[in-house]
Design a protein around this motif. Structure first.
Motif, PDB file in Angstrom:
ATOM      1  N   ALA A  12      42.070  28.413  41.222  1.00 28.05           N
ATOM      2  CA  ALA A  12      43.026  29.441  40.794  1.00 28.05           C
ATOM      3  C   ALA A  12      43.969  29.281  39.861  1.00 28.05           C
ATOM      4  O   ALA A  12      44.325  30.126  39.146  1.00 28.05           O
ATOM      5  CB  ALA A  12      43.544  30.362  42.032  1.00 28.05           C
ATOM      6  N   SER A  13      44.379  28.283  40.272  1.00 29.34           N
ATOM      7  CA  SER A  13      45.835  27.678  39.038  1.00 29.34           C
ATOM      8  C   SER A  13      45.079  27.564  37.618  1.00 29.34           C
ATOM      9  O   SER A  13      45.851  28.055  36.587  1.00 29.34           O
ATOM     10  CB  SER A  13      46.215  26.457  39.380  1.00 29.34           C
ATOM     11  N   VAL A  14      43.863  27.147  37.331  1.00 29.98           N
ATOM     12  CA  VAL A  14      43.361  26.787  36.288  1.00 29.98           C
ATOM     13  C   VAL A  14      42.993  28.239  35.720  1.00 29.98           C
ATOM     14  O   VAL A  14      43.145  28.322  34.458  1.00 29.98           O
ATOM     15  CB  VAL A  14      42.102  25.802  36.263  1.00 29.98           C
ATOM     16  N   LEU A  15      42.579  29.206  36.378  1.00 30.41           N
ATOM     17  CA  LEU A  15      42.137  30.659  35.810  1.00 30.41           C
ATOM     18  C   LEU A  15      43.403  31.265  35.382  1.00 30.41           C
ATOM     19  O   LEU A  15      43.358  31.917  34.524  1.00 30.41           O
ATOM     20  CB  LEU A  15      41.381  31.116  36.896  1.00 30.41           C
ATOM     21  N   LEU A  16      44.475  30.870  36.220  1.00 30.27           N
ATOM     22  CA  LEU A  16      45.744  31.524  35.914  1.00 30.27           C
ATOM     23  C   LEU A  16      46.195  30.876  34.566  1.00 30.27           C
ATOM     24  O   LEU A  16      46.922  31.659  33.756  1.00 30.27           O
ATOM     25  CB  LEU A  16      46.896  31.229  36.852  1.00 30.27           C
ATOM     26  N   ALA A  17      46.166  29.778  34.189  1.00 36.51           N
ATOM     27  CA  ALA A  17      46.332  29.153  32.818  1.00 36.51           C
ATOM     28  C   ALA A  17      45.484  29.415  31.882  1.00 36.51           C
ATOM     29  O   ALA A  17      46.177  29.908  30.819  1.00 36.51           O
ATOM     30  CB  ALA A  17      46.152  27.516  33.098  1.00 36.51           C
ATOM     31  N   LEU A  18      44.353  29.782  32.031  1.00 35.85           N
ATOM     32  CA  LEU A  18      43.447  30.446  31.090  1.00 35.85           C
ATOM     33  C   LEU A  18      44.208  31.706  30.589  1.00 35.85           C
ATOM     34  O   LEU A  18      44.206  32.158  29.551  1.00 35.85           O
ATOM     35  CB  LEU A  18      42.152  30.393  31.451  1.00 35.85           C
ATOM     36  N   TRP A  19      44.527  32.499  31.596  1.00 37.35           N
ATOM     37  CA  TRP A  19      44.681  33.814  31.315  1.00 37.35           C
ATOM     38  C   TRP A  19      46.041  33.765  30.382  1.00 37.35           C
ATOM     39  O   TRP A  19      46.333  34.574  29.724  1.00 37.35           O
ATOM     40  CB  TRP A  19      45.165  34.576  32.880  1.00 37.35           C
ATOM     41  N   ALA A  20      47.107  32.938  31.097  1.00 37.80           N
ATOM     42  CA  ALA A  20      48.323  32.713  30.228  1.00 37.80           C
ATOM     43  C   ALA A  20      48.244  32.366  28.920  1.00 37.80           C
ATOM     44  O   ALA A  20      48.963  32.611  27.953  1.00 37.80           O
ATOM     45  CB  ALA A  20      49.203  31.939  30.860  1.00 37.80           C
ATOM     46  N   GLY A  21      47.168  31.487  28.492  1.00 36.40           N
ATOM     47  CA  GLY A  21      46.726  31.257  27.202  1.00 36.40           C
ATOM     48  C   GLY A  21      46.266  32.156  26.330  1.00 36.40           C
ATOM     49  O   GLY A  21      46.311  31.769  24.769  1.00 36.40           O
ATOM     50  N   ARG A  22      46.079  33.475  26.769  1.00 34.37           N
ATOM     51  CA  ARG A  22      45.592  34.609  25.781  1.00 34.37           C
ATOM     52  C   ARG A  22      46.687  34.668  24.950  1.00 34.37           C
ATOM     53  O   ARG A  22      46.467  34.809  23.639  1.00 34.37           O
ATOM     54  CB  ARG A  22      45.437  35.753  26.482  1.00 34.37           C
ATOM     55  N   SER A 173      47.182  26.495  26.758  1.00 36.49           N
ATOM     56  CA  SER A 173      48.232  27.276  26.406  1.00 36.49           C
ATOM     57  C   SER A 173      49.691  26.749  26.297  1.00 36.49           C
ATOM     58  O   SER A 173      50.737  27.400  26.087  1.00 36.49           O
ATOM     59  CB  SER A 173      48.381  28.541  27.370  1.00 36.49           C
ATOM     60  N   GLY A 174      49.556  25.433  26.189  1.00 35.53           N
ATOM     61  CA  GLY A 174      51.135  24.753  26.063  1.00 35.53           C
ATOM     62  C   GLY A 174      51.967  25.235  27.334  1.00 35.53           C
ATOM     63  O   GLY A 174      51.707  25.079  28.267  1.00 35.53           O
ATOM     64  N   ILE A 175      53.171  25.360  26.974  1.00 34.86           N
ATOM     65  CA  ILE A 175      54.260  25.759  28.028  1.00 34.86           C
ATOM     66  C   ILE A 175      53.885  26.918  28.740  1.00 34.86           C
ATOM     67  O   ILE A 175      54.549  26.890  30.023  1.00 34.86           O
ATOM     68  CB  ILE A 175      55.578  25.654  27.299  1.00 34.86           C
ATOM     69  N   ARG A 176      53.175  27.906  28.423  1.00 34.68           N
ATOM     70  CA  ARG A 176      52.756  29.139  29.174  1.00 34.68           C
ATOM     71  C   ARG A 176      52.176  28.753  30.376  1.00 34.68           C
ATOM     72  O   ARG A 176      52.478  29.310  31.237  1.00 34.68           O
ATOM     73  CB  ARG A 176      52.046  29.966  28.400  1.00 34.68           C
TER      74      ARG A 176
END
Length: 480
Positions: A12-22, A173-176
């Motif tokens: 779930a954390s990886v999916l959240l990171a991918l979402w933040a990377g948008r 997404s870097g810092i996001r």
């Protein structure tokens, strides 16, 4: 069940990171390192507490009370409370300095404020030496926590998975990623800590049976002499380093000074977890005395009190805490290498360089964890003392008009040498925190030099809008 819960949460954390990377796709180095300076107050809050309350909080705070009694808890809580008070005034100025110089790292600020490449390099090397063991500790702490909670993963598997997930966070997404994943991490960390603390109280029959005078020895609840002096000097020392040493990573991405100041107002609320950690520590002291490794007291207590599904929440919170701080530390290191240590990296290439350095650091840290973790843990104690050596430079940038770059660079070098010497010789200094001594020596050099040989007049950041000397361009570092 345990490993399934942890796996689901990490996925779930990886999916959240991918979402933040948008939001960062196609962005430049500013978007990657500091989120384009666009984070609102609530996101700055979660990023800050996500980095501050790491896996070390779950391990270090209960184990310190278990091994050393009240003195450890008092200085630990005291320095955080004082740091938040100081941060309300200092953190917005740190952001202002970064904004004034369009800086994305602390060495950027120092080098551009004084127009001095040597000072930029010395600051960069000092912070790299301090942060490498801090990132390494996340690997080691993660390995210790998960193995003691019963997660059936070998050390190699723990390190490999943590490194891969941390790299994914940064690469997408870097810092996001650390900012948004910290929200998920806080949910599971809070649930886990509260669950263990409440279970300890219920199992003991009430708070009086855990922390009352009838069950605790006097040595566990009182302190004096060198222990008291150490607590007081550590509160002062670490509260200053909290924002002026670590703060750049979670202050620079804010959208404004107001956002920074607003985020600090709510940060003390997170300290509500500490009573539950205290309950876990004292319950462990009574029911698991004589542990060979005090660092395991929280995990041993949790494993003895909680059913497996709830224990999975604790393991998930610990895993997220370690990976989150590891990724944020790797990003900070990558940013300093690509922007400050290596000369003439084109702005368009700095993002690729940063990702490459992040990967290299994670591989190196993983190898060291598996082959030389004991050595790295001994160096970890120097992290705060070494980061403290940038504090005099920050004070000069924020408040002083006529400090020379040479004074800051010399003070930093001498302070680092003093910190290492005091640590290697195991100097007790009558109870005074050695970090305060090395930082004090650094301060004496910086501001003593100013009295003897003042530098050119510059407007300190705290006096925005005053007359200023335009710093010379740092020839070896292109503008972003």
């Amino acid at each position: 069940m345990l490993i399934a819960i942890v796996a689901v949460v990490m996925a779930a954390s990886v999916l959240l990171a991918l979402w933040a990377g948008r939001a960062s796709r196609g962005g430049g180095i500013s978007e990657f390192l500091v989120g384009g300076r666009s984070f609102p107050a609530w996101l700055v809050y979660f990023l800050a507490v996500g980095e501050v309350y790491s896996i070390g909080t779950m391990i270090g705070f209960p184990s310190g009370i278990y091994a050393h009694g009240a003195s450890y808890g008092i200085w630990f809580l005291g320095y955080i409370l004082l740091a938040y008070s100081l941060g309300y005034f200092l953190a917005p100025l740190v952001w202002r300095a970064a904004h004034r110089h369009d800086a994305m790292t602390v060495p950027d600020v120092f080098g551009r404020h004084y127009g001095n490449r040597a000072l930029e390099l010395i600051t960069c090397v000092t912070m790299l030496i301090a942060l490498v063991p801090w990132g390494q500790y996340q690997f080691i702490g993660l390995q210790v926590v998960l193995s003691n909670l019963g997660l059936r993963l070998s050390p190699v598997q723990c390190v490999l998975l943590a490194g891969v997930i941390a790299f994914v966070y940064i690469a997408v997404s870097g810092i996001r990623s650390p900012a948004f994943v910290s929200i998920l991490k806080d949910v599971f960390m809070l649930l886990g800590v509260v669950a263990v603390g409440l279970a300890a109280v219920l199992a003991a029959g009430g708070t009086a049976e855990v922390t009352g005078p009838a069950v605790l020895a006097r040595a566990q609840t009182t302190m004096g002499g060198p222990a008291l002096l150490f607590a007081m000097t550590t509160i002062l020392f670490q509260s200053v380093v909290f924002y002026l040493g670590f703060g750049g990573a979670y202050v620079f991405p804010a959208r404004s000074e107001r956002a920074v100041k607003s985020s600090t107002v709510w940060m003390p609320l997170y300290m509500l977890i500490y009573p539950f950690l205290v309950f876990a520590a004292y319950y462990g002291l009574q029911h698991h005395p004589g542990l060979a490794n005090p660092n395991t007291v929280f995990m041993v207590t949790a494993k003895g009190l909680l059913p497996e599904p709830v224990l999975g929440l604790v393991a998930a919170g610990a895993a997220l805490s370690g990976v989150l701080v590891l990724s944020a530390t790797a990003l900070t290191i990558g940013g300093m290498v690509s922007r400050n240590l290596v000369p003439n990296v084109r702005p368009a290439a700095q993002r690729r360089w940063t990702v490459g350095v992040v990967a290299a650091f994670l591989v190196l840290a993983a190898v060291l964890t598996l082959t030389a973790s004991t050595l790295m843990l001994t160096v970890l104690n120097l992290t705060y003392n070494l980061l403290a050596q940038v504090v005099p430079g920050w004070l000069a940038v924020l408040f002083a008009r006529r400090v020379r770059a040479a004074a800051i660079a010399t003070g930093m070098v001498v302070g680092v040498a003093a910190a290492v010497t005091l640590y290697v010789t195991d100097a007790t200094l009558g109870g005074i925190n050695p970090g305060l001594v090395s930082m004090g020596l650094n301060l004496a050099i910086v501001f003593g030099w100013r009295l003897i040989a003042p530098g050119p007049r510059r407007a300190p950041v705290a006096r925005e809008g005053g007359p200023a000397v335009t710093p010379r361009a740092v020839a070896t570092q292109p503008a972003p």
